[in-house]
Design an enzyme around this catalytic site. Structure first.
Site, short mmCIF file in Angstrom:
data_model
loop_
_atom_site.label_atom_id
_atom_site.label_comp_id
_atom_site.label_asym_id
_atom_site.label_seq_id
_atom_site.Cartn_x
_atom_site.Cartn_y
_atom_site.Cartn_z
N ASP A 183 10.43 63.76 -34.09
CA ASP A 183 9.11 63.95 -33.52
C ASP A 183 8.95 63.06 -32.30
O ASP A 183 9.74 62.13 -32.08
CB ASP A 183 8.03 63.56 -34.54
CG ASP A 183 7.89 64.58 -35.65
OD1 ASP A 183 8.08 65.76 -35.37
OD2 ASP A 183 7.62 64.18 -36.79
N VAL B 230 46.35 53.37 -65.96
CA VAL B 230 45.12 52.56 -65.90
C VAL B 230 45.19 51.60 -64.72
O VAL B 230 44.20 51.37 -64.01
CB VAL B 230 44.91 51.79 -67.22
CG1 VAL B 230 43.74 50.83 -67.11
CG2 VAL B 230 44.69 52.76 -68.37
N ALA B 231 46.39 51.03 -64.48
CA ALA B 231 46.54 50.06 -63.39
C ALA B 231 46.29 50.68 -62.03
O ALA B 231 45.79 50.02 -61.12
CB ALA B 231 47.94 49.47 -63.44
N ASP C 238 6.06 63.37 -40.35
CA ASP C 238 5.00 62.63 -41.02
C ASP C 238 4.00 63.55 -41.73
O ASP C 238 3.34 63.15 -42.67
CB ASP C 238 4.25 61.71 -40.05
CG ASP C 238 3.70 62.46 -38.84
OD1 ASP C 238 3.83 63.71 -38.79
OD2 ASP C 238 3.16 61.81 -37.93
N THR D 187 41.22 39.33 -60.74
CA THR D 187 41.32 38.60 -59.48
C THR D 187 40.95 39.43 -58.26
O THR D 187 40.43 38.91 -57.28
CB THR D 187 42.75 38.05 -59.30
OG1 THR D 187 43.67 39.15 -59.35
CG2 THR D 187 43.09 37.07 -60.43
N ASP D 188 41.22 40.75 -58.28
CA ASP D 188 40.92 41.60 -57.12
C ASP D 188 39.44 41.91 -56.97
O ASP D 188 38.96 42.19 -55.87
CB ASP D 188 41.67 42.94 -57.25
CG ASP D 188 42.93 42.95 -56.41
OD1 ASP D 188 43.28 41.90 -55.85
OD2 ASP D 188 43.57 44.01 -56.33
#
Length: 926
Positions: A333, A286-287, A650, A749-750
């Protein structure tokens, strides 16, 4: 049939009017209301059907099912099973917030797109039951007779059976910027949609009046046919989506391998119990999954989208922001994108003098000069005569816009340019018309290519003014105006006029010739009634006056934009419906190509094989007179060459190519609904320079994602280092950082500084680099080396030193390393703090790749500084809040330890600035 033209269109054009009315069971009295109602039920409403939108629920769910999102769902489950329910909930919360934010951005972009759509005309005048009535254009059916006038948008395909001075703007179908002349007799010109007596849905009447019989409505019109072609075209997957999927797989493999390695080391090296080793390994997995990646990607794309909106580019999908940064070819164009879509007179040529005209667009913002000096019109009698013709032989109205407003024209661009020319020398058109009122008009038609008016003069007899194509004018002129005198026109004069016209033509300028004839007492028309003036007897024995040349000028900002593309190694391919000469003139003038560029017309393109076209688009090339299928094919061949293609458009004819391109760019001002629906991006100012700004933003977004990756991955090394030390010493060094503290860095913190990196502005010189290779990846060798061998390694050493520093204060090495209690919690808190303060330096260092941070502004990114403050505050909260101390195994630090931490960022920042300085020196030398 040939060129895929509708058989129905050709049949309607060639049939006699009587046969056509019989086929559609109508008469000159129009349909009865009963017949119209039956046909409405049979054929359906006259509307262009759009692809059924996907369910909002499905769109919402898609934001939670990307590969990275799925990885986060799994991570939350793993954390929960590992006994860390709070962590699992936190990971899921990140995923949910990110998905909702991403959906909201998409929804907001779609709403803005919908608000830009222009409706087709709401009402149309038809003849039913022998009388004229106004109906909703959706109620129009095959067999209806309807009326058109200047300014009307045409709601269906129809055969003209009566018209006067009719000109149609067909640019939405053909890309041709100039209006097309129409008549009530069958002729088939060059290219598609060229039947002279047919008008098409989605085009506009620029001048004249007409009556027509409808033969196709809704999806059976040519407009509808191309719309259907667009709807059947699948959209390509964005490169960023592919790249994120690749990155997710890479990170998942890395995380799982690290988890397995730690699990095996814990069991066989440290001899930890299997259960605790498994939980430890799950925590490491997980880390090592960057939970902040998705929100950072979303925020980076959203910020890029917002910055692009300020530069007049509206993105419909966040992922397309980054794709712009990969663009290697722009198929653009000409009219309105590279040019201003405002015809402007630049020269007036007389047999004895040549005048220069300054200013651009439909504004009185220039003047007329002779040899660089301003003129006095009273002294320029020949010029005055030409301008008099330009004023009176003119059906267009121009209302000049105020500051930052566009001028409005009702009529043709050519005549609008003439009106602006006359205003530049102070001629009042309304006054001139009152002084010399029009008695009769001989309307323009495509056969003779002339328009004449008979005007009243103060003398008894009228005067005839004519303007038109040079070849037609010279055929009817036997005299010439030369320095105020009328004399016989000679062959030498004719040759000189042709040579000048050819010179202007080679420069991409369009010319218009002017002549007049005074009906004197000796003239055969003298004394005759005005009604007896005809084309045959009036347009003859004319006096040639001169030429006016004009062009659609390039946008002022286009030159810098094209140079920027060349510096960035982005090729521009002009794909236009205009003539080859005009296309090449504009392309060379603004620097898209050299004068050696190959020009390929639509008819030549039909003869090229795919292999030949693939080779052609690798070199300098201009495509002129192209049809919808051509544009689509050009984009496809560029993609086969490995290019990332952005294509502009267009009209409905552009929609298939817009959908095929990696980035389809529609015009917001002149674009049709079909084009906007097919596009990924809409330019609210129809400006090529906005595309270049958007590409710069796309590159910035990609760079920011790489900066985020560098930042987030480098913290994984000091997070893993304590566990490695613990395992390699077989537990002799107590674990310097707990799993919950590792996750504090990842999810706490990150996260905020990382999000700040996602909003970093462009680095200097970003558009001086070529597009990144197609096989390059977000996670490349450079990032891995920097993250693990440089930033990460340094942070690992510092964080381990911080751990031993606390132990040193407590008596180590005289006593054993602390393994429990308050001292142990203080030591792990110090390790956590060292990682956080190393990350403060990393956040600043990651802001630029090789440029100095001072060059972009030390304090220019407020989000990063707010993130840095927030992570220090969060660290303090974890230390000083009693119940959080227990969860995260933290304890308050003393002043010496705080001082140690605050000494970390500055040296790391300055050392990295020094490294970047030497890298720049080496790059400059190379």
């Amino acid at each position: 049939m040939k060129n895929n033209e509708s058989t129905k269109v050709n049949d309607a054009a060639k049939e006699s009017l009587a046969a056509l009315m019989t086929n559609y069971q109508t008469t000159t009295q129009g349909l009865t209301q009963t017949d119209a109602d039956k046909r409405l039920k049979k054929y359906g409403e006259n509307t262009i059907q759009t692809v059924k939108k996907r369910s909002e629920i499905l769109v919402f769910v898609e934001n939670f099912t990307s590969m990275m999102a799925i990885l986060l769902w799994i991570s939350g489950i793993i954390a929960t099973f590992a006994g860390m329910l709070e962590l699992g909930i936190a990971i899921w919360a990140v995923n949910i917030i990110n998905g909702c934010f991403s959906y909201w951005q998409q929804h907001a972009a779609q709403k803005a797109t919908d608000s830009l759509k222009k409706m087709l005309p709401s009402y149309v005048k038809v003849t039913r039951n022998g009388s004229i009535k106004q109906i909703r254009e959706e109620e129009l059916v095959p067999g209806d007779l309807f009326a058109l006038q200047a300014g009307d948008a045409i709601p269906a395909d129809a055969r003209i059976f009566n018209c006067s001075n009719l000109q149609i703007d067909e640019s939405s179908l053909t890309g041709e910027s100039l209006p097309v002349d129409k008549g009530d007799q069958y002729q088939h010109g060059d290219g598609k949609f060229a039947q002279n007596n047919i008008v098409f849905a989605g085009t506009t009447v620029t001048s004249g009046t007409a009556s027509g019989i409808v033969f196709a409505t809704g999806m059976t019109t040519e407009f509808g046919r191309i719309a259907q072609l667009t709807q059947n075209q699948k959209k390509v997957i964005y490169p960023l989506q592919r790249e994120l999927n690749q990155l997710t797989r890479q990170l998942a493999v890395i995380a799982v391998l690290i988890g397995i390695a730690f699990f095996l080391l814990a069991i066989f090296f440290v001899h930890s119990p299997i259960a605790s080793s498994f939980i430890f390994a799950l925590g490491m997995i997980v880390a090592f999954i960057p939970e902040g990646l998705l929100p950072t990607v979303t925020l980076s794309l959203a910020q890029g989208t917002q910055r692009m909106a300020k530069h007049h580019a509206l993105l419909k999908d966040l992922n397309s922001v980054e794709t712009l940064g990969e663009t290697t070819v722009i198929c653009s164009d000409k009219t309105g994108t590279l040019t201003q879509n405002q015809m402007t007179v630049n020269h007036v040529w007389l047999i004895s003098k040549q005048y220069e005209v300054s200013g651009t667009g439909y504004f009185t913002n220039g003047n007329v000069t002779l040899a660089g000096k301003n003129i006095d019109l009273a002294e320029e009698t020949d010029l005055k005569r030409l301008l008099q013709i330009a004023t009176l032989d003119n059906d267009t109205e121009v209302t000049e816009g105020k500051v930052n407003e566009k001028s409005k024209i009702l009529g043709t661009p050519t005549e609008a340019a003439l009106i602006i020319l006359t205003r530049k020398v102070g001629i009042n058109g309304q006054y001139e018309s009152q002084k010399s009122p029009r008695l009769k008009e001989l309307p323009f038609d495509s056969n003779r290519k002339l328009m004449s008016v008979i005007a009243k003069t103060q003398a008894e007899n009228p005067i005839i003014y004519t303007k038109g194509a040079l070849g037609s004018e010279l055929q009817i002129c036997d005299q010439i105006l030369d320095a105020g005198q009328i004399r016989t026109i000679t062959e030498e004069d004719r040759q000189k006029i042709h040579e000048v016209d050819e010179k202007y033509s080679r420069a991409g300028l369009r010319s218009l010739a002017f002549s007049f004839r005074k009906v004197t007492s000796q003239d055969p028309l003298a004394g005759q009634k005005i009604d007896s003036y005809t084309i045959k007897n009036a347009e003859t024995h004319m006096v040639f006056v001169g030429l006016v040349t004009m062009s659609d000028p390039p946008r002022p900002e286009i030159f810098d934009a094209v140079k920027k593309c060349h510096r960035a190694s982005i090729r521009i391919i002009m794909v236009t419906g205009d003539s080859p000469i005009t296309a090449k003139s504009i392309a060379t003038k603004i620097g898209i190509t050299s004068d050696k560029a190959r020009i390929i017309t639509g008819s030549e393109l039909d003869q090229l094989s795919d292999d030949d076209l693939q080779k052609a688009v690798k070199d300098e090339v201009i495509f002129a007179r192209v049809a919808p299928e051509h544009k689509f094919r050009i984009v496809s061949m560029c993609q086969k060459n490995g290019e990332i293609v952005a294509s502009t458009g267009d009209g409905v004819n552009d929609a298939p190519a817009l959908k095929r391109a990696d980035i389809g760019i529609a015009m917001g001002v002149t674009g049709t609904d079909v084009a906007k629906d097919a596009a990924d991006m809409i330019l609210t100012d129809d400006n090529f320079a906005s595309i270049v700004s958007a590409i710069e933003e796309g590159r910035t977004v990609y760079n920011n994602l790489q900066k985020f990756l560098l930042y987030i991955l480098n913290s994984n090394v000091p997070e893993a280092a304590p566990s490695i030390v613990f395992l390699l010493t077989r537990g002799l060094v107590p674990l310097p950082l707990t799993v919950m503290q590792i996750l504090t860095v990842d999810l706490g913190t990150d996260l905020l500084p990382a999000l700040g990196l996602g909003t970093e502005k462009s680095e200097p010189g970003i558009m001086d680099l070529p597009p990144r290779p197609k096989d390059s990846h977000l996670l490349n060798k450079s990032i891995v080396i920097k993250a693990f061998a440089l930033y990460g390694l340094v942070a690992s050493v510092i964080s381990i030193c911080a751990y031993f520093f606390v132990n040193y204060i407590h008596g180590w090495p005289s006593i054993a390393l602390i393994s429990s209690g308050t001292g142990y919690a203080e030591a792990t808190t110090m390790t956590l703090g060292a990682i956080i303060f190393c990350q403060i330096a990393a956040a600043m260092n990651c802001r630029t790749q090789i440029s100095s941070v001072f060059s972009v502004g030390l304090f220019s990114n407020r989000r990063i500084w707010l993130g840095i403050i927030a992570e220090i505050v969060l660290f303090a909260v974890l230390m000083y809040t009693p119940f959080l101390q227990e969860v995260f195994n933290t304890k308050p630090l003393d002043l010496v330890e705080w001082f140690f931490l605050f000494c970390i960022p500055l040296p790391l920042f300055l050392l990295e600035e020094l490294r970047k300085f030497f890298v720049r020196k080496i790059n400059n030398r190379n």
